[in-house]
Design an enzyme around this catalytic site. Sequence first.
Site, mmCIF file in Angstrom:
data_model
loop_
_atom_site.group_PDB
_atom_site.id
_atom_site.type_symbol
_atom_site.label_atom_id
_atom_site.label_comp_id
_atom_site.label_asym_id
_atom_site.label_seq_id
_atom_site.Cartn_x
_atom_site.Cartn_y
_atom_site.Cartn_z
ATOM 1 N N THR A 1 -56.548 33.280 119.246
ATOM 2 C CA THR A 1 -57.150 33.207 117.944
ATOM 3 C C THR A 1 -58.286 34.165 117.894
ATOM 4 O OG1 THR A 1 -56.750 30.922 117.735
ATOM 5 C CG2 THR A 1 -58.534 31.828 116.177
ATOM 6 N N GLN B 1 -47.468 33.298 123.203
ATOM 7 C CA GLN B 1 -46.253 32.493 123.797
ATOM 8 C C GLN B 1 -45.396 33.379 124.494
ATOM 9 O OE1 GLN B 1 -45.321 29.432 122.908
ATOM 10 N NE2 GLN B 1 -46.840 28.933 121.533
ATOM 11 N N SER C 1 -53.475 34.239 125.751
ATOM 12 C CA SER C 1 -54.224 32.877 125.800
ATOM 13 C C SER C 1 -53.863 32.341 127.278
ATOM 14 C CB SER C 1 -53.638 32.141 124.601
ATOM 15 O OG SER C 1 -54.207 30.726 124.534
ATOM 16 N N HIS D 1 -54.086 28.915 128.022
ATOM 17 C CA HIS D 1 -53.622 27.666 128.110
ATOM 18 C C HIS D 1 -52.056 27.671 127.786
ATOM 19 C CE1 HIS D 1 -53.695 26.386 123.669
ATOM 20 N NE2 HIS D 1 -54.546 27.459 123.322
ATOM 21 N N THR E 1 -71.892 35.733 127.303
ATOM 22 C CA THR E 1 -72.047 35.541 128.923
ATOM 23 C C THR E 1 -70.526 35.379 129.155
ATOM 24 O OG1 THR E 1 -74.236 34.866 128.989
ATOM 25 C CG2 THR E 1 -72.629 34.358 131.049
ATOM 26 N N CYS F 1 -50.790 22.934 114.672
ATOM 27 C CA CYS F 1 -51.807 23.060 113.717
ATOM 28 C C CYS F 1 -51.273 22.532 112.635
ATOM 29 C CB CYS F 1 -52.223 24.654 113.622
ATOM 30 S SG CYS F 1 -51.826 25.461 115.094
HETATM 31 C C1 LIG Z 1 -51.332 29.028 120.461
HETATM 32 C C2 LIG Z 1 -51.295 30.221 119.702
HETATM 33 C C3 LIG Z 1 -52.426 31.187 119.423
HETATM 34 C C4 LIG Z 1 -53.733 30.412 119.311
HETATM 35 O O1 LIG Z 1 -54.181 30.688 120.581
HETATM 36 P P1 LIG Z 1 -55.443 30.004 121.263
HETATM 37 O O2 LIG Z 1 -55.779 30.602 122.612
HETATM 38 O O3 LIG Z 1 -55.347 28.630 121.127
HETATM 39 O O4 LIG Z 1 -56.609 30.438 120.025
HETATM 40 C C5 LIG Z 1 -51.864 32.000 118.408
HETATM 41 N N1 LIG Z 1 -50.874 32.686 118.494
HETATM 42 C C6 LIG Z 1 -49.832 32.157 118.771
HETATM 43 C C7 LIG Z 1 -48.334 32.729 118.773
HETATM 44 C C8 LIG Z 1 -49.838 30.758 119.659
HETATM 45 O O5 LIG Z 1 -48.712 30.283 120.179
#
Ligand SMILES: *Cc1c(COP(=O)(O)O)cnc(C)c1O
Length: 412
Positions: A93, A200, A220, A222, A261, A347
Amino acid sequence: MAKSRITSPRPHADPIPRIGGNEVYLDNNATTRTDPRVVEAMLPYFTERYGNAASLTHRFGQEADEAVEQARQQVANLIGAHPREIIFTSGATESNNLALKGVAAMYRPQGDHIITAATEHKAVLDPLRRLGREGFHITILPVDAYGQVTVEQVAQALTPRTILVSIMAANNEVGTLQPVRAIGRLCKERRVLFHTDAAQAAGKIPLDVEDMGIDLLSLSAHKMYGPKGIGALYVRRRDPRVRLEPQMDGGGQERGLRSGTANVPGIVGFGVACELCQQEMANEAIRLTQLRERLRCGIQEELDGVTLNGHPTERLPGNLNLSFAHVKGEALLMALRGVAVSSGSACTTASLEPSYVLKALGLDDELAHGSIRFGLGRFNTAEEVETVVQEVVRVVRYLRALNPLHEMASLQ
Ligand SMILES: *Cc1c(COP(=O)(O)O)cnc(C)c1O
């Protein structure tokens, strides 16, 4: 590159203790379990090596800094970038916001037009909506029934005022891959910057910023078996050198583009997560594609009125999105026992609105409401897939038996 921090074997060797009972986790497009090997690599950076990576006057800071730089290399390797092109952020994000708003502010004298697609994540669409309110012109390209845009659509939308094209690599709801390489090459030819949200796609399919003509790329951790709250933005440094207006001011960390930081344990975990994905991607893609096809066939052999959403082949290995005629997705979600899945994206599920992504693919409200996203990942097994097939078949039959519409349709 420094010695690998990965010490334990691939966790398939041991059974994964399932916290939360016998629930099968099939929501890997929303987030993934942090790989135990990632957790292990992070731990020392909470306990002994807790230095601030900017405090280079002593060993604590130097150790932290070295760990951050090793992780930067690991992240860069995954996408064919140079480590100096990696800016650590809090996640995709923030990376999307920095890319879109940062380019818009810096290139405003050259132009005020940005192109994107209807199925982008909210973390792209909402920053662009804000830029639209601030006077930028935003073209939102429609997608075809599989969720793809074509390079011709992008070419036709380009104007002399276009400064940026932002098209995601893979969709979070339906798994559809976009023709990123073709779009990147078009953008290079036309000297327009190209951003891709690869939250993704990264770690699941090969990505190469040089080969694909990508100037900015969001990541990202996670979504790829790393920790939450850490991610990165790739920012091209040559041919062309991309300039960005920072969105966070302060101590000047991350080349001044993202003050604050450094989240050292998170960054270390993210680096290891990237290295693991890079090592295991080829085999894992084959394994997950097989599991996905078994899940799809198992359900479609037993039930009629089940349609696939997204592209049949150009999709993420682990993503399966199905619509069930005469069943409400919400009812299905609630009735499924021991299976963690979602309808739409994490979301938008709370809103009970049909998914804007499925509507952009042309689904009517009813089919959009009757859709389920199955997100397979590293820790799912073939046995789990069989369990889920049985449970989905049981619940859909049960719900359809209660629905007079289904009875009428099956009598025709
Ligand atoms: C999960 C996701 C995000 C957001 O990522 P975060 O690290 O949770 O902020 C943005 N774009 C896509 C395509 C996602 O799958």
